[in-house]
Every structure is written in structure tokens, then in C-alpha cells.
Design an enzyme around this catalytic site. Structure first.
Site, mmCIF file in Angstrom:
data_model
loop_
_atom_site.group_PDB
_atom_site.id
_atom_site.type_symbol
_atom_site.label_atom_id
_atom_site.label_comp_id
_atom_site.label_asym_id
_atom_site.label_seq_id
_atom_site.Cartn_x
_atom_site.Cartn_y
_atom_site.Cartn_z
ATOM 1 N N GLU A 1 39.528 36.023 37.022
ATOM 2 C CA GLU A 1 39.723 36.959 37.926
ATOM 3 C C GLU A 1 40.353 38.084 36.875
ATOM 4 O OE1 GLU A 1 43.320 36.464 39.919
ATOM 5 O OE2 GLU A 1 43.269 38.216 41.355
ATOM 6 N N LYS B 1 43.029 29.076 38.129
ATOM 7 C CA LYS B 1 42.911 30.357 38.221
ATOM 8 C C LYS B 1 43.740 31.280 37.023
ATOM 9 C CE LYS B 1 45.476 33.996 40.336
ATOM 10 N NZ LYS B 1 46.432 34.510 41.475
ATOM 11 N N ARG C 1 61.555 28.052 48.901
ATOM 12 C CA ARG C 1 60.019 28.266 48.565
ATOM 13 C C ARG C 1 59.205 27.167 48.594
ATOM 14 N NH1 ARG C 1 62.986 30.440 43.877
ATOM 15 N NH2 ARG C 1 62.650 28.710 42.404
ATOM 16 N N LYS D 1 36.443 35.563 40.778
ATOM 17 C CA LYS D 1 37.406 36.263 41.797
ATOM 18 C C LYS D 1 37.705 37.760 41.451
ATOM 19 C CE LYS D 1 42.186 35.958 43.648
ATOM 20 N NZ LYS D 1 43.128 34.962 44.219
HETATM 21 P P1 13P Z 1 46.183 39.199 47.010
HETATM 22 O O1 13P Z 1 45.075 38.509 48.101
HETATM 23 O O2 13P Z 1 47.539 39.312 47.471
HETATM 24 O O3 13P Z 1 45.902 40.304 46.098
HETATM 25 O O4 13P Z 1 46.366 38.012 46.035
HETATM 26 C C1 13P Z 1 45.405 37.150 45.487
HETATM 27 C C2 13P Z 1 45.553 36.582 44.300
HETATM 28 O O5 13P Z 1 45.851 35.523 43.934
HETATM 29 C C3 13P Z 1 45.820 37.652 42.801
HETATM 30 O O6 13P Z 1 45.597 36.731 41.840
#
Ligand code: 13P
Length: 340
Positions: A177, A136, A46, A219
Site C-alpha cells: 500500500e 498489510k 476497543r 492497495k
Molecule cells: P481508509 O479507507 O480509512 O483510508 O483506511 C484504509 C486503510 O487501511 C489505510 O491503510
């Protein structure tokens, strides 16, 4: 809370022609990604993979920030330099995923609520000392028979507001998000309705909880047909409905909107973003990207877990970053996929 810091960070996250690279997969999720290249998900593997993403030469031209997972923000490159410092030296901001995942929502079958508020103030303080400028938190909204429930949207947006308040208190920009999943057989109209309901509840809740909208980044998913839906809306329709939905629900003082890719192919995610920007040069907010899979997939495939392929993998990532950077300006063309 330092408003000047928050303003500068939010603005830089969505600077013209730049977007975010999400590399914050949890350990189980990165394990699934590594399965596609038959690579064991060890801490060393990773780290090696995140190293090539973070130290990609030229990436800063199109990437304003990267979202890291807890493990990654504590790791360093081969020379022992912490990853957050590697990013800082390139002029890329460090972001950090701070939720602890979407868990089954009690009394509500097939719905999730995102956890992670306990101890969050202390964790944010620590992440700040490790270099984090933004954070996030991802909520998951599922479309199905009689779902999402109002309870699910309310519980998730309330948690997003409490997270955002804690971030702003310590001058970390919250990326909020609420992801409406695209896995179902629903139509684009249904996605529109659920996304509009989710976003309007989100902004009502953020406002009622005293969150500073001008220091928050959204987001979100695009308004799109479910993956299993037989009728797939085309690029122009996805762009049109997504922008219509955002205009209806997002306050103009928000400094920027970034999209997740959510399972779209790398090129389609770019084409959608480009169409939105090409057709709408005068929106109140920049529209940019915060893709995980749509930026990483070609890179991960090119790498295949082999040191000899790092160069090819980094080139594949840079190509996608460049295409998406151009899409932020409405200047991407499908022919660019052959050109580089
Ligand atoms: P994806 O663009 O693969 O959907 O991932 C974005 C992301 O950070 C989701 O929280």
C-alpha cells in the site's frame, strides 16, 4: 513459500463482489475515531467495537477479509473465542497490519518513511500461527511543494519490496500500500502524476527484488482532487483517471487491486468504485475495496459506544458492505442509500 496457498489467498481476497474491511487502526488512530463519539479508548472499548465489526451477521457475503491490528489478533470475543477464529468460522480471512508506522524521513522535511522491517520474519511466523493469511504495509506519500522526492518514493517502495519478500517466504500474501495522500490543495492532474510515478517505481522495485507479482495485492489511493483543491473532479473523471493510471503502471498478472478510502465520504468512495467497474468490465485485474473509514464511519456513529446500539451499528456496516460489494460488480445505485 507455497505458491498454491498464495494463489488461493490472493484470489479469495478479491473474489467477485467481495472486498476487505480494514479495522487495523493503531491505538492512537482508533483513539481519534472514538473521540468522534466521545468514547474513551480503553482496551475493553476497543475490543467491544472490534467484536461488533468482526461478528457482524451476514458480513461474509461481501467481506473476504479483515485487516487486524496486533492488539486485536490477540483478543477474543465475550465467549473467549479468538477473533481470528471467529473470522475463520464465517469464511473471512484474517489479515494483519505489520508495519510499525510512518516516521519522519531523515533529511527530508514533510516526508515520511514507513518502518517495521526489523524482526519482521519472526513476527510474520507468529502471526501465521495466530491465523493470518495476508498482511498489510502502508507507505505514505505526501504531495506538496517539491515533494514527493525521488528519495522518498525509493525508500518507501524498497521497504515495501523487502516486506513483500518476507511475507511471500512464509506464504502470507502481501498487500502493498503506497498511499498518496488526498489532504492537499493539489489538482487531480498532480495526483495522477504522483500516483503514476509511485506505482511505476513500486512495480519496478518489486520486480527487481524478486517479488512474485502474481502473489501480491495492490492497495492504492484513487486518482482524485486534493481535499482542499477548489476544483473537485467529478465521479466520472476520478474513475477515468484512476483506471488510466492503473493501466499505465500495474502489470496484468497482478491478481487484484483494492482501494483505500483516504478520507472520502462513505457514499462517494462507493460511487467511485462502482463507476470504475461499470465503465471497465474488461480490466486485467478485479477492482475492489479495502476501506477503513468509508465502511466504518456510519457504523461507529450508530454504535456511539452503547451496547443497546450494536444491532443498528451492525446493520449500518452491512449496508455499506453490501453497497461496496455491488460496486465491485458495477451494480450500485445511489438510490440504494435510501432503500435499506
Ligand atoms: P481508509 O479507507 O480509512 O483510508 O483506511 C484504509 C486503510 O487501511 C489505510 O491503510
Amino acid at each position: 513459500m507455497d505458491p498454491a496457498t498464495l494463489t488461493a489467498t490472493a484470489k479469495a481476497m478479491v473474489a467477485k463482489g467481495k472486498g476487505i474491511l480494514a479495522i487495523d487502526e493503531s491505538t492512537p488512530t482508533i483513539g481519534k475515531r472514538f473521540d468522534t463519539i466521545s468514547l474513551e479508548s480503553t482496551e475493553a472499548n476497543r475490543r467491544d467495537y472490534r467484536d461488533l465489526l468482526i461478528t457482524n451477521p451476514g458480513g461474509a457475503q461481501y467481506i473476504s477479509g479483515m485487516i487486524l491490528f496486533d492488539e486485536t489478533i490477540r483478543q477474543a470475543n465475550n465467549a473467549g473465542k479468538p477473533f481470528a477464529e471467529c473470522l475463520y468460522e464465517q469464511g473471512i480471512m484474517t489479515g494483519i497490519k505489520v508495519d510499525t508506522g510512518a516516521k519522519d524521513f531523515a533529511l527530508h522535511a514533510n516526508e515520511k518513511v514507513t518502518e517495521g522491517l526489523d524482526g519482521l520474519r519472526d513476527r510474520l511466523t507468529e502471526y501465521k500461527t495466530l491465523g493470518a493469511k495476508f498482511a498489510k504495509w502502508r507507505a505514505v506519500i505526501t504531495i506538496g511543494d517539491n515533494i514527493p522526492s525521488l528519495a522518498c518514493i525509493e525508500a518507501n517502495t524498497h521497504a515495501l519490496a523487502r516486506y513483500a519478500a518476507l511475507c511471500q517466504e512464509c506464504s502470507i500474501v502481501p498487500m502493498v500500500e503506497p498511499e498518496v495522500l488526498m489532504d492537499g490543495d493539489n489538482t487531480i492532474e498532480r495526483c495522477y502524476e504522483v500516483t503514476a510515478r509511485t506505482l511505476s517505481t513500486l512495480f519496478k522495485t518489486l520486480q527487481s527484488q524478486g517479488i512474485s507479482i502474481e502473489h501480491t495485492i495492490l492497495k492504492t489511493n484513487m486518482v482524485i482532487s486534493g481535499k482542499q483543491c477548489r476544483q473537485q473532479a467529478d465521479i466520472a473523471e476520478v474513475a477515468k483517471q484512476t483506471v488510466r493510471c492503473l493501466k499505465e503502471t500495474v502489470p496484468p498478472e497482478l491478481p487484484g487491486i483494492v482501494f483505500l478510502s483516504g478520507g472520502q465520504s462513505a457514499t462517494l468512495a462507493t460511487a467511485h468504485l462502482n463507476e470504475m467497474n461499470a465503465q471497465n468490465p474488461d480490466l486485467p485485474w478485479p477492482l475492489s475495496f479495502s476501506y477503513g473509514r468509508a465502511l466504518q464511519e456510519p457504523c461507529l456513529a450508530a454504535w456511539g459506544g452503547k451496547a443497546a446500539n450494536i444491532d443498528a451499528a451492525q446493520k449500518a456496516l452491512l449496508h455499506r458492505a453490501r453497497c461496496n460489494g455491488l460496486a465491485c460488480r458495477g451494480q450500485y445505485h445511489a438510490e440504494m442509500e435510501q432503500a435499506d
